[in-house]
Structures are given as structure tokens and as C-alpha cells.
Design an enzyme around this catalytic site. Sequence first.
Site, PDB file in Angstrom:
ATOM      1  N   GLY A 290      36.300  44.493  43.040  1.00 17.56           N
ATOM      2  CA  GLY A 290      35.460  44.087  44.167  1.00 17.56           C
ATOM      3  C   GLY A 290      36.070  44.484  45.493  1.00 17.56           C
TER       4      GLY A 290
ATOM      5  N   LYS B  80      31.326  34.859  38.929  1.00 17.15           N
ATOM      6  CA  LYS B  80      31.824  36.205  39.153  1.00 17.15           C
ATOM      7  C   LYS B  80      30.857  37.193  38.497  1.00 17.15           C
ATOM      8  CE  LYS B  80      36.013  37.234  38.549  1.00 17.15           C
ATOM      9  NZ  LYS B  80      35.791  38.125  39.720  1.00 17.15           N
ATOM     10  N   GLY B  81      31.030  38.450  38.854  1.00 18.67           N
ATOM     11  CA  GLY B  81      30.205  39.481  38.222  1.00 18.67           C
ATOM     12  C   GLY B  81      29.216  40.125  39.163  1.00 18.67           C
ATOM     13  N   GLY B  82      29.283  39.741  40.459  1.00 20.41           N
ATOM     14  CA  GLY B  82      28.433  40.410  41.447  1.00 20.41           C
ATOM     15  C   GLY B  82      28.662  41.919  41.419  1.00 20.41           C
ATOM     16  N   GLY B  83      29.888  42.298  41.109  1.00 23.44           N
ATOM     17  CA  GLY B  83      30.221  43.726  41.019  1.00 23.44           C
ATOM     18  C   GLY B  83      30.026  44.283  39.614  1.00 23.44           C
TER      19      GLY B  83
ATOM     20  N   GLU C 173      36.871  41.505  33.451  1.00 21.24           N
ATOM     21  CA  GLU C 173      37.604  40.538  34.278  1.00 21.24           C
ATOM     22  C   GLU C 173      37.986  39.313  33.447  1.00 21.24           C
ATOM     23  OE1 GLU C 173      35.672  41.519  38.667  1.00 21.24           O
ATOM     24  OE2 GLU C 173      34.729  40.015  37.421  1.00 21.24           O
TER      25      GLU C 173
HETATM   26  C1  5RP Z   1      33.118  41.692  40.378  1.00 16.90           C
HETATM   27  C2  5RP Z   1      33.423  40.326  40.841  1.00 16.90           C
HETATM   28  C3  5RP Z   1      33.964  40.157  42.221  1.00 16.90           C
HETATM   29  O1  5RP Z   1      35.163  39.475  42.153  1.00 16.90           O
HETATM   30  C4  5RP Z   1      32.994  39.374  43.039  1.00 16.90           C
HETATM   31  O2  5RP Z   1      31.733  40.031  42.969  1.00 16.90           O
HETATM   32  C5  5RP Z   1      33.460  39.279  44.484  1.00 16.90           C
HETATM   33  O3  5RP Z   1      33.410  40.538  45.073  1.00 16.90           O
HETATM   34  P1  5RP Z   1      33.788  40.800  46.579  1.00 16.90           P
HETATM   35  O4  5RP Z   1      35.248  40.623  46.710  1.00 16.90           O
HETATM   36  O5  5RP Z   1      33.317  42.222  46.817  1.00 16.90           O
HETATM   37  O6  5RP Z   1      33.000  39.820  47.419  1.00 16.90           O
HETATM   38  O7  5RP Z   1      33.271  39.355  40.141  1.00 16.90           O
HETATM   39  O8  5RP Z   1      32.559  41.695  39.090  1.00 16.90           O
END
Ligand code: 5RP
Length: 222
Positions: free
Chosen positions: A29, A98-101, A107
Site C-alpha cells: 500500500g 485490509k485489502g483496499g489494495g 498479507e
Molecule cells: C492492501 C492493504 C493496505 O494496507 C490498505 O489498503 C491501506 O493502504 P494505504 O496505506 O494505501 O492507505 O490492505 O491490500
Amino acid sequence: MNQDDLKRAAARAALAELVPGTLVGVGTGSTVNFFIDALGETPERYAGAVSSSERSTERLRAAGITVFDLNHAVQGGLPRPVYVDGADEIDPGRHMIKGGGGALTREKIVASAFERFVCIVDASKQVATLGAFALPIEVIPMARELVASRARALGGEPVLRAGFITDNGNQILDVRGLRIADPVALETQIDHWPGVVSVGLFALQPAAVVLVATALGVQRLA
Ligand code: 5RP
């Protein structure tokens, strides 16, 4: 201070959590990208990294950091004290979404191979109750509609993440509308649905330490 400054501050604070001579687990992320940059400047603080995504691996290698295969690290009994990653939401019990990315499965695997999860966030990620952020579920494609129907039965509104395939060749359903009062129970329940590869609830193994960046500095919660 803008949001990138806050993410960078949380990421740099995580350097103090590392144990020299050991491996560090590295999440995925934009916040973790700042952490990888900081790792590149401080090679004395770790012996190498285990990565949670192709994206992080590429960035780690570009920074000159040795990336260990997880199987090799486990088989060799290499010490693995600290995993560092961001989150989309974190509650007072240090449970996370988590998992937005899209890297949730790797992970979760890598986090579980390390002793302590150090979560690096800016204060905007702190919530009283998880669920405003859509909950990602990685699914085997043939089970997508079956899993979606189960998510609807819980009151959620699943949406297929369009044009996205995970590092594992699967799809992601983002489930809106869940107010997650009991994250441990929900993670356990969804983990049991056939076709689910993993759910982006990190509650069974919550963060051990949270480094929250605010305009006043980085707060350490443990
Ligand atoms: C990726 C994730 C990231 O940790 C989560 O999306 C946070 O991302 P960022 O640091 O860009 O806000 O879980 O799968």
C-alpha cells in the site's frame, strides 16, 4: 501536514520496532511504500524482507533490499519478529479491515508468519466500529456469485472489483453496508464459506502495535 506526510511519519516510526539481524515482513500500500523507502535508507536495521505482494517485492528490490521467499524463511527457521503493514480501518481493539489494495491474502499469510503485527496508519483510519470501508473478500472466480449471495444474506451489498485480478489469480468482492460489531465472529464465519480465499478482516490476529500519525506526532498504541 498533508496525508502523505502523515503516512511517511507513521512509516518512519516503524523503524524503531525492528530487530536488527532478523527478517521484516512487509505489507502493501501507499503507507508501506514510505516504509520500504525508509528501509532502503537503514539496511542495518534488518537482515532482509518477506513481501506480501508483487508490487512490494518490486519496490523492495528496487531499493536494494533482499527479499526472502516465505517457504525458505520458515524452512530455515529465520527469526521473524515484526510484520509492518497499513490498514483501511482500525478499531480500538486493533482489529482491522485490509485489502483496499487487493493484497489481503498474502498479507494475512505473511502477517501470520511473524510474531508481531505493527500497523502504520494516519488518524483518518481510526474508527469506533469497522464497516464504513467496504470489506474485501478474495474469491475463487467460480464461487463469486455463491459468496456474493451469502454476503447479501448478512445484509451486505457485494460489488465485484472491476478489472482486478489478485496476485493469486482470483477476484475480489467489496462488501458495503456491514456494520461489524463482532469482527472475530465475522472473520470466522466468512472464512468458512467455500470459495472464499480470504476475507480482509484481520481480527483473529489483531495488530500488536499501532503507530498513528497525527499533526501532533506519532502515537504508539500497544
Ligand atoms: C492492501 C492493504 C493496505 O494496507 C490498505 O489498503 C491501506 O493502504 P494505504 O496505506 O494505501 O492507505 O490492505 O491490500
